[in-house]
Enzyme design. Structure first.
Site, mmCIF file in Angstrom:
data_model
loop_
_atom_site.group_PDB
_atom_site.id
_atom_site.type_symbol
_atom_site.label_atom_id
_atom_site.label_comp_id
_atom_site.label_asym_id
_atom_site.label_seq_id
_atom_site.Cartn_x
_atom_site.Cartn_y
_atom_site.Cartn_z
ATOM 1 N N CYS A 148 8.026 99.537 48.663
ATOM 2 C CA CYS A 148 6.975 99.825 49.338
ATOM 3 C C CYS A 148 6.498 101.275 48.715
ATOM 4 C CB CYS A 148 7.071 100.233 50.790
ATOM 5 S SG CYS A 148 5.515 100.742 51.707
ATOM 6 N N GLY A 149 5.563 101.324 47.780
ATOM 7 C CA GLY A 149 5.125 102.390 47.055
ATOM 8 C C GLY A 149 4.845 103.617 48.103
ATOM 9 N N THR A 150 3.797 103.322 49.105
ATOM 10 C CA THR A 150 3.513 104.535 49.948
ATOM 11 C C THR A 150 4.699 104.788 50.834
ATOM 12 O OG1 THR A 150 2.617 102.786 51.465
ATOM 13 C CG2 THR A 150 1.227 103.863 49.889
ATOM 14 N N CYS A 152 -1.776 101.409 48.455
ATOM 15 C CA CYS A 152 -0.772 100.533 48.451
ATOM 16 C C CYS A 152 -0.213 100.516 47.079
ATOM 17 C CB CYS A 152 -1.430 98.825 48.817
ATOM 18 S SG CYS A 152 -0.075 97.635 48.795
ATOM 19 N N GLY A 153 1.051 100.978 47.133
ATOM 20 C CA GLY A 153 1.804 101.257 45.932
ATOM 21 C C GLY A 153 2.131 99.898 45.057
HETATM 22 O O1 PYC Z 1 3.762 99.218 48.606
HETATM 23 O O2 PYC Z 1 2.526 100.771 49.558
HETATM 24 C C1 PYC Z 1 3.126 99.654 49.389
HETATM 25 C C2 PYC Z 1 2.546 98.806 50.665
HETATM 26 C C3 PYC Z 1 2.158 99.017 51.628
HETATM 27 C C4 PYC Z 1 2.199 97.947 52.331
HETATM 28 C C5 PYC Z 1 2.618 96.968 51.739
HETATM 29 N N1 PYC Z 1 3.095 97.505 50.512
#
Ligand code: PYC
Length: 322
Positions: free
Chosen positions: A247-249, A97-98
């Site tokens: 959303c990092g991923t 989770c980013g």
């Molecule tokens: O930031 O990777 C992310 C992420 C995944 C689900 C919610 N945030």
């Protein structure tokens, strides 16, 4: 109320809450279950099979919200790592989770457990190097990310044919350019309905990630609202909450597709705007297969609290989610 499998949540759990560009992270500081030895992937499975009630109680209402991601800190499986992390949400478990990684690093700094500089954290899908920058922002070098399939055509009931890509960024994503309505938070309901219909069509047509892994995130891309950014996104997460952050991923999966299409050069800057207007700044290092994404963003601590789970409380195990 029927109970999920696993042991009762403990009576008291100490947490630190933060948000990363609007997306909440709840880090468990004390009172979480002991997951024992083994890889972080094995420990995530132990959390799932033996303590799923803990997950649900921690992040669903009335103590959490649907969009909240929980982070259970565990002893690392590599002695050079600062910590191990298992991320979870209202319906289950995440690979990476980013925004949560940025939240964990910010939380550890807030607690005086991490100084500015580099630290590596372990996740169930691999090690992630992080850097707490002098200005308080956090950079991380995500797990290798790659496009798995391209040009997947789906007939989405109520919307018609669409074509998109499947990519890995620490979670599985189906990525589409464009959307039936503008990418604005005021259209979140319509965007959510559309992404849910896309996800159902993926299941109907048997479209998966590698090793038949379900694709549980859908990411829509469109033009940015601010000219200094490269694109805006809307990401629907597995429990049907949308990511308030970029959303990092998802940004990792997007950059993997852009590099594969030669629309982003390795090392070039990519400014990803989220649905609330928050930005993650990224770049991609080319790998023999796919890319190593580097992403920078900021989180802010919003609370330090002790959650109380009164055994007489009929809602002590949470409501909503699964
Ligand atoms: O930031 O990777 C992310 C992420 C995944 C689900 C919610 N945030």
């Amino acid at each position: 109320m029927p109970s999920a499998p696993g042991s009762e949540p403990p009576r008291r759990v100490r947490v630190v809450d933060s948000h990363t560009e609007g997306e909440p992270t709840r880090v468990v500081i004390d009172g979480g279950p002991e997951l024992g030895p083994g890889s972080l992937a094995a420990r995530r499975e132990r959390l799932r099979t033996d303590h799923d009630r803990f997950r649900r109680a921690l992040v669903t209402e009335p103590r959490g919200t649907d969009g909240m991601v929980g982070a259970l800190l565990c002893p690392p499986d590599d002695p050079t790592h600062a910590t191990g992390i298992v991320f979870f949400n209202n319906v289950g478990y995440l690979g990476m989770c980013g925004h949560g990684t940025i939240g964990v690093v910010t939380t550890l700094a807030h607690l005086g457990r991490l100084a500015p500089g580099r630290a590596t954290v372990g996740t169930p899908v691999g090690a992630v190097a992080t850097e707490l920058n002098a200005d308080g922002s956090v950079s991380f070098w995500n797990v290798p990310s790659y496009r798995h399939r391209t040009g997947i055509r789906l007939d989405v009931p109520g919307y018609g044919p669409v074509t998109g890509d499947v990519a890995w960024g620490g979670n599985w994503f189906f990525l589409l350019e464009g959307a039936p309505v503008p990418l604005r938070v005021s259209s979140a309901r319509e965007l959510t309905d559309y992404c849910r219909a896309v996800r159902s069509a993926l299941v109907r047509d048997g479209v998966t990630g590698a090793d038949r892994a379900p694709i549980d995130h859908v990411e829509l891309s469109g033009p940015p609202e601010r000219s200094e950014n490269d694109a805006r996104n809307f990401v629907l997460c597995p429990g049907d909450a949308y990511d308030r952050s970029p959303c990092g991923t998802g940004t990792s999966a997007k950059m993997a597709c852009l590099v594969a299409d030669r629309r982003l050069a390795p090392g070039a800057r990519w400014r990803q705007e989220g649905i609330l207007g928050g930005v993650f700044e990224g770049s991609a290092e080319a790998l023999p297969v796919g890319i190593r994404p580097r992403i920078t963003g900021s989180a802010f601590v919003t609370g330090e609290s002790t959650l109380v789970f009164d055994p007489r409380d009929p809602l002590r195990e949470g409501v909503g989610g699964t």
